[in-house]
Write an enzyme that holds these catalytic residues in place. Structure first.
Site, mmCIF file in Angstrom:
data_model
loop_
_atom_site.group_PDB
_atom_site.id
_atom_site.type_symbol
_atom_site.label_atom_id
_atom_site.label_comp_id
_atom_site.label_asym_id
_atom_site.label_seq_id
_atom_site.Cartn_x
_atom_site.Cartn_y
_atom_site.Cartn_z
ATOM 1 N N ARG A 101 -2.004 1.732 8.308
ATOM 2 C CA ARG A 101 -1.547 0.159 8.115
ATOM 3 C C ARG A 101 -0.986 -0.060 9.374
ATOM 4 O O ARG A 101 -0.987 -1.233 9.694
ATOM 5 C CB ARG A 101 -0.461 0.144 6.963
ATOM 6 C CG ARG A 101 -0.758 0.629 5.547
ATOM 7 C CD ARG A 101 -1.975 -0.171 5.158
ATOM 8 N NE ARG A 101 -1.701 -1.502 4.901
ATOM 9 C CZ ARG A 101 -2.874 -2.148 4.582
ATOM 10 N NH1 ARG A 101 -4.122 -2.044 4.710
ATOM 11 N NH2 ARG A 101 -2.433 -3.669 4.141
ATOM 12 N N HIS A 147 1.397 -4.082 9.410
ATOM 13 C CA HIS A 147 2.653 -3.872 9.132
ATOM 14 C C HIS A 147 3.411 -3.235 10.291
ATOM 15 O O HIS A 147 2.636 -2.649 11.016
ATOM 16 C CB HIS A 147 2.858 -3.029 7.705
ATOM 17 C CG HIS A 147 2.380 -3.350 6.429
ATOM 18 N ND1 HIS A 147 3.295 -4.450 5.944
ATOM 19 C CD2 HIS A 147 1.517 -3.185 5.683
ATOM 20 C CE1 HIS A 147 2.544 -4.752 4.678
ATOM 21 N NE2 HIS A 147 1.578 -3.864 4.681
ATOM 22 N N HIS A 176 0.909 -1.035 -0.272
ATOM 23 C CA HIS A 176 -0.030 -0.074 -0.208
ATOM 24 C C HIS A 176 0.901 1.321 -0.050
ATOM 25 O O HIS A 176 0.559 2.256 -0.849
ATOM 26 C CB HIS A 176 -1.009 0.062 1.401
ATOM 27 C CG HIS A 176 -1.897 -1.088 1.214
ATOM 28 N ND1 HIS A 176 -1.769 -2.083 1.165
ATOM 29 C CD2 HIS A 176 -3.601 -0.675 0.881
ATOM 30 C CE1 HIS A 176 -3.217 -2.710 1.026
ATOM 31 N NE2 HIS A 176 -4.323 -1.784 0.995
#
Length: 284
Positions: free
Chosen positions: A111, A117, A66
């Site tokens: 994220r 992540h 992303h």
């Protein structure tokens, strides 16, 4: 700006071969620790948000895809906007790049917040995305023709197939995260096939083919935009078309049919956005 959109679409496939798909995520680490310590973690909610520790994340790569895609695509769009519009105002340039930085911070924080992540993964994703955006921005993407797109699509499919066969040969399951998610996820409807690496490759190849066909078709007709209002309206129609396509549900009960539908879905949407909508607006 057409060259900007071509560069933006072209950067996607390169990320599939930059990502390591065997890295754990914060969510999976928490769940594996729970299993190792034999401690029971209850399903909890906070303001309607389900606790992320109850489900593994499918195909969450390192660096963050992303962050890479967003940073690369928007780097190309912002830099090309400033270049083609011949923006001379220093203040406007600062505003554009400040908006870019704020948006990237929002993407990275999102994220991290959903435990998909680690900080170093999103940081690496931004850096690689910007570097790749610079490379794609330096290429004459407007000169690329249909043979280039066909050859690139074929090479991507060939490399992906060879990689899959090689991993199987050495005893590594490329779809390990799908099996893990199916096993550990609290609700099976949370397991999304469109988050797997194979789906991403199918999507990238079909988008490249759709873009190539669009370029091939547009070369027979000179497209002109008469006003800024027409351009804005054209962009809005394209966004609505993509949003409608994103809401289109694929058949998840037949895996072969699922990927076939995904292939033609993204090929059609890319062709319509890159060629169909501009051709229609050029008629008025």
């Amino acid at each position: 700006m057409v060259a900007s959109w071509r560069a933006a679409i072209l950067v996607g496939p390169y990320f599939r071969f930059l990502q390591t798909r065997t890295c754990p995520t914060p969510a999976t680490v928490q769940y594996y620790l729970r299993d190792w310590t034999r401690e029971k973690i209850d399903l909890t909610t906070y303001q309607g948000v389900i606790c992320v520790t109850v489900c593994t994340v499918i195909e969450s790569g390192s660096p963050s895809g992303h962050a890479m895609v967003t940073s690369a695509v928007w780097y190309v769009l912002v830099s090309d906007f400033l270049y083609y519009q011949q923006i001379q105002s220093f203040g406007l340039k600062i505003l554009c790049w400040a908006t870019y930085v704020i948006m990237m911070c929002a993407v990275c924080l999102s994220r991290l917040f959903i435990a998909t992540h680690f900080p170093h993964q999103v940081s690496a994703g931004i850096i690689i995305g910007i570097l790749l955006g610079m490379v794609m921005n330096s290429l004459a993407t407007s000169a690329l023709q249909l043979p280039f797109y066909l050859l690139t699509s074929f090479l991507l499919a060939f490399i992906a197939t060879m990689t899959y066969l090689l991993l199987n040969l050495v005893g590594i399951d490329p779809f390990w995260s799908l099996a893990s998610a199916t096993k550990w996820c609290a609700f099976q409807e949370w397991v999304h096939l469109d988050k797997t690496l194979f789906y991403c490759i199918v999507r990238d190849i079909s988008c490249l083919l759709g873009l190539g066909l669009a370029v091939f078709c547009c070369q027979f007709k000179k497209l002109t935009c008469r006003s800024q209002k027409t351009i804005i309206l054209q962009v809005l129609v394209a966004v609505l078309m993509l949003h409608a396509g994103d809401r289109l549900k694929l058949n998840i009960h037949n895996i072969v049919l699922f990927y076939v539908e995904a292939f033609f879905k993204h090929l059609f949407l890319t062709f319509v956005v890159a060629a169909g909508i501009p051709v229609v607006f050029s008629l008025f």
